[in-house]
Design a protein around this motif. Structure first.
Motif, PDB file in Angstrom:
ATOM      1  N   PRO A  20      45.455  -0.115 -55.646  1.00 18.34           N
ATOM      2  CA  PRO A  20      44.390  -1.348 -56.080  1.00 18.34           C
ATOM      3  C   PRO A  20      43.736  -0.566 -57.255  1.00 18.34           C
ATOM      4  N   GLY A  21      43.504  -1.489 -57.963  1.00 17.68           N
ATOM      5  CA  GLY A  21      42.923  -1.495 -59.580  1.00 17.68           C
ATOM      6  C   GLY A  21      41.561  -1.483 -59.447  1.00 17.68           C
ATOM      7  N   VAL A  22      41.290  -1.422 -60.990  1.00 14.17           N
ATOM      8  CA  VAL A  22      39.772  -1.574 -61.024  1.00 14.17           C
ATOM      9  C   VAL A  22      39.330  -2.900 -61.092  1.00 14.17           C
ATOM     10  N   LEU A  23      38.322  -3.287 -60.456  1.00 11.81           N
ATOM     11  CA  LEU A  23      37.865  -4.826 -60.664  1.00 11.81           C
ATOM     12  C   LEU A  23      36.500  -4.944 -61.488  1.00 11.81           C
ATOM     13  N   PRO A  24      36.365  -6.105 -62.135  1.00 12.69           N
ATOM     14  CA  PRO A  24      35.159  -6.177 -62.748  1.00 12.69           C
ATOM     15  C   PRO A  24      33.732  -5.965 -62.050  1.00 12.69           C
ATOM     16  N   SER A  25      32.910  -5.266 -62.736  1.00 10.14           N
ATOM     17  CA  SER A  25      31.752  -4.958 -62.049  1.00 10.14           C
ATOM     18  C   SER A  25      30.928  -6.112 -61.497  1.00 10.14           C
ATOM     19  N   GLU A  26      31.226  -7.059 -62.387  1.00  9.30           N
ATOM     20  CA  GLU A  26      30.194  -8.316 -62.025  1.00  9.30           C
ATOM     21  C   GLU A  26      30.819  -9.078 -60.673  1.00  9.30           C
ATOM     22  N   VAL A  27      32.109  -9.034 -60.805  1.00  9.38           N
ATOM     23  CA  VAL A  27      32.797  -9.500 -59.356  1.00  9.38           C
ATOM     24  C   VAL A  27      32.208  -8.686 -58.048  1.00  9.38           C
ATOM     25  N   ILE A  28      32.166  -7.325 -58.383  1.00  6.28           N
ATOM     26  CA  ILE A  28      31.978  -6.461 -57.254  1.00  6.28           C
ATOM     27  C   ILE A  28      30.559  -6.844 -56.782  1.00  6.28           C
ATOM     28  N   THR A  29      29.619  -7.039 -57.819  1.00  2.54           N
ATOM     29  CA  THR A  29      28.115  -7.218 -57.585  1.00  2.54           C
ATOM     30  C   THR A  29      28.121  -8.835 -56.778  1.00  2.54           C
ATOM     31  N   GLN A  30      28.747  -9.833 -57.479  1.00  2.00           N
ATOM     32  CA  GLN A  30      28.812 -10.836 -56.539  1.00  2.00           C
ATOM     33  C   GLN A  30      29.411 -10.752 -55.239  1.00  2.00           C
ATOM     34  N   ILE A  31      30.259 -10.115 -54.990  1.00  2.00           N
ATOM     35  CA  ILE A  31      30.863  -9.731 -53.698  1.00  2.00           C
ATOM     36  C   ILE A  31      29.839  -9.344 -52.873  1.00  2.00           C
ATOM     37  N   LYS A  32      29.052  -8.131 -53.209  1.00  2.29           N
ATOM     38  CA  LYS A  32      28.149  -7.670 -52.389  1.00  2.29           C
ATOM     39  C   LYS A  32      26.954  -8.426 -52.149  1.00  2.29           C
ATOM     40  N   GLN A  33      26.349  -9.305 -53.138  1.00  2.00           N
ATOM     41  CA  GLN A  33      25.340 -10.243 -52.866  1.00  2.00           C
ATOM     42  C   GLN A  33      25.739 -11.395 -51.825  1.00  2.00           C
ATOM     43  N   GLU A  34      27.241 -11.781 -52.085  1.00  2.00           N
ATOM     44  CA  GLU A  34      27.664 -12.917 -51.063  1.00  2.00           C
ATOM     45  C   GLU A  34      28.171 -12.483 -49.617  1.00  2.00           C
ATOM     46  N   PHE A  35      28.214 -11.447 -49.568  1.00  2.00           N
ATOM     47  CA  PHE A  35      29.025 -10.895 -48.365  1.00  2.00           C
ATOM     48  C   PHE A  35      28.850 -11.492 -47.043  1.00  2.00           C
ATOM     49  N   GLU A  36      27.173 -11.089 -46.858  1.00  2.00           N
ATOM     50  CA  GLU A  36      26.690 -11.349 -45.660  1.00  2.00           C
ATOM     51  C   GLU A  36      26.709 -13.031 -45.262  1.00  2.00           C
ATOM     52  N   HIS A  37      26.237 -13.706 -46.448  1.00  2.00           N
ATOM     53  CA  HIS A  37      25.965 -15.140 -46.297  1.00  2.00           C
ATOM     54  C   HIS A  37      26.146 -15.705 -47.548  1.00  2.00           C
ATOM     55  N   ASN A  38      27.224 -16.536 -47.890  1.00  2.00           N
ATOM     56  CA  ASN A  38      27.583 -16.970 -49.048  1.00  2.00           C
ATOM     57  C   ASN A  38      26.954 -18.654 -48.946  1.00  2.00           C
ATOM     58  N   GLU A  39      26.263 -18.914 -50.144  1.00  2.00           N
ATOM     59  CA  GLU A  39      25.524 -20.274 -50.159  1.00  2.00           C
ATOM     60  C   GLU A  39      26.786 -21.556 -50.037  1.00  2.00           C
ATOM     61  N   HIS A  40      27.625 -20.980 -49.973  1.00  2.00           N
ATOM     62  CA  HIS A  40      28.767 -22.404 -49.861  1.00  2.00           C
ATOM     63  C   HIS A  40      29.437 -22.279 -48.412  1.00  2.00           C
ATOM     64  N   THR A  41      29.519 -21.033 -47.872  1.00  2.00           N
ATOM     65  CA  THR A  41      30.191 -20.860 -46.531  1.00  2.00           C
ATOM     66  C   THR A  41      29.010 -20.869 -45.346  1.00  2.00           C
ATOM     67  N   HIS A  42      27.545 -20.364 -45.726  1.00  2.00           N
ATOM     68  CA  HIS A  42      26.751 -19.997 -44.874  1.00  2.00           C
ATOM     69  C   HIS A  42      26.987 -19.150 -43.698  1.00  2.00           C
ATOM     70  N   MET A  43      27.889 -18.378 -44.034  1.00  2.00           N
ATOM     71  CA  MET A  43      28.412 -17.151 -43.362  1.00  2.00           C
ATOM     72  C   MET A  43      29.086 -16.183 -43.921  1.00  2.00           C
TER      73      MET A  43
END
Length: 362
Positions: A11-34
């Motif tokens: 597995p290769g490098v991911l955009p830092s912006e994407v990793i940040t967004q995953i971290k922010q949404e991991f517990e509770h995504n505004e679209h999925t509510h979980m």
């Protein structure tokens, strides 16, 4: 250590912006509510993620409507088997240009399935330092399709758009390590696949792009249901439990590529990054990049000092400088710097600075 850079081939490098967004949404995504790892793959919310990802990929790669796009599991290795099972049903014969390890593995898989395979040309004898060309007497009518690997992740040679083999038959491409990194005319191919873990997102999802009319011509009697492309296409990638998190992350990476300017912008950046590194290596008397200049990869730069034990020590010491995963594949040794879309120019600058320091001390 102020900055770290990941040069892993996958597995290769991911955009830092994407990793940040995953971290922010991991517990509770505004679209999925979980958490994204808790939601049902059958839910409308996740099905929208899949649909969005397909449309973004179509936009980025200019994929015509007469091609199906599906998200699968099993990596590229499973595609080595799905392709001949689904698309080599008439002549039972596949042609392959052996440009490296993954082309050879694809050939082995065809044989294991009891079908015929012909290696038309190979550059194994010269350690895959250039690409095999299509023989002038190639007769496409003898084969169901010709299989190529556009970018050879281990050996560092690439069929770019301008040096693709010319054939009037069906062409299949493994684009696992340079999909979205440079432009290709999709109409030149009849099927494309790519493991997600190199330039699309995390491990766990594989993209398959297949011309619908070709698939409809096949006799897949005896092919198991999970190995049938048609089943996955008919169910919009939801034939079985999908790799939910991997597709979610892939969708975010596609957003990022679009925001950056699309494949054309990625291509220009990748040209600049790879040129800077190759230019340094070519002028060096300590390092060498063995792949023929015209065939060199933009995403996987392979080089060596000529002393494999020395290479190992240099790659290990690089970790103290924040430069990780520089060792070449175990089958070839040396160094491999993977410069995928998310790899910044700063990583190339840091690598060159380190290599210069080592060369000066040698």
């Amino acid at each position: 250590m102020s900055m770290t850079y990941n040069f892993s081939a996958g597995p290769g490098v991911l955009p830092s912006e994407v990793i940040t967004q995953i971290k922010q949404e991991f517990e509770h995504n505004e679209h999925t509510h979980m958490s994204i790892i808790e939601i049902s793959h059958r839910s409308k919310k996740f099905q929208k993620i899949v649909s969005d990802a397909e449309q973004k990929l179509r936009q980025l790669m200019s994929i015509p409507e007469d091609y199906a796009v599906i998200f699968l599991q099993g990596g590229g290795s499973t595609q080595f088997e799905m392709l001949p099972l689904n698309l080599a049903t008439h002549k039972q014969h596949v042609a392959i240009l052996d440009s490296g390890n993954f082309a050879a593995k694809a050939a082995e898989a065809v044989l294991e399935l009891g079908k015929n395979v012909t290696v038309l040309n190979s550059t194994k004898s010269i350690k895959y330092q250039t690409l095999p060309e299509l023989p002038s007497n190639f007769n496409s009518e003898k084969y169901d399709y010709l299989h190529i690997v556009t970018n050879n992740t281990i050996e560092g040679a690439t069929y770019h758009q301008n040096n693709l083999p010319e054939t009037d038959g069906r062409l299949v491409a493994d684009m696992s390590s340079n999909i979205l990194a440079e432009p290709y005319d999709i109409s030149r191919f009849d099927a494309i696949f790519a493991g997600g873990q190199k330039n699309l997102g995390p491990a766990g999802v594989t993209v398959a792009i297949i011309k619908k009319d070709w698939l409809s011509e096949q006799d897949i009697t005896g092919v198991g249901p999970m190995m049938r492309y048609k089943n996955h296409i008919d169910k919009q990638s939801m034939y079985n439990t999908a790799p939910v998190f991997s597709i979610y992350a892939l969708n975010l990476v596609l957003d990022w590529v679009l925001q950056q300017g699309g494949v054309d912008e990625m291509y220009q950046r990748n040209l600049a990054k790879s040129k800077k590194l190759y230019d340094y290596l070519d002028q060096s008397t300590f390092y060498s990049a063995p792949v023929k200049s015209a065939d060199r990869s933009l995403t996987n730069v392979v080089f060596t000092t000529g002393n494999l034990e020395q290479d190992k020590k240099i790659a290990k010491a690089a970790e103290e400088e924040g430069l990780f995963n520089l060792s070449g594949h175990r089958s070839v040794g040396g160094f491999r710097a993977s410069l995928y879309n998310a790899q910044p120019m700063a990583a190339v600058d840091a690598l060159i600075s380190y290599l210069k320091k080592v060369e000066k001390q040698a």
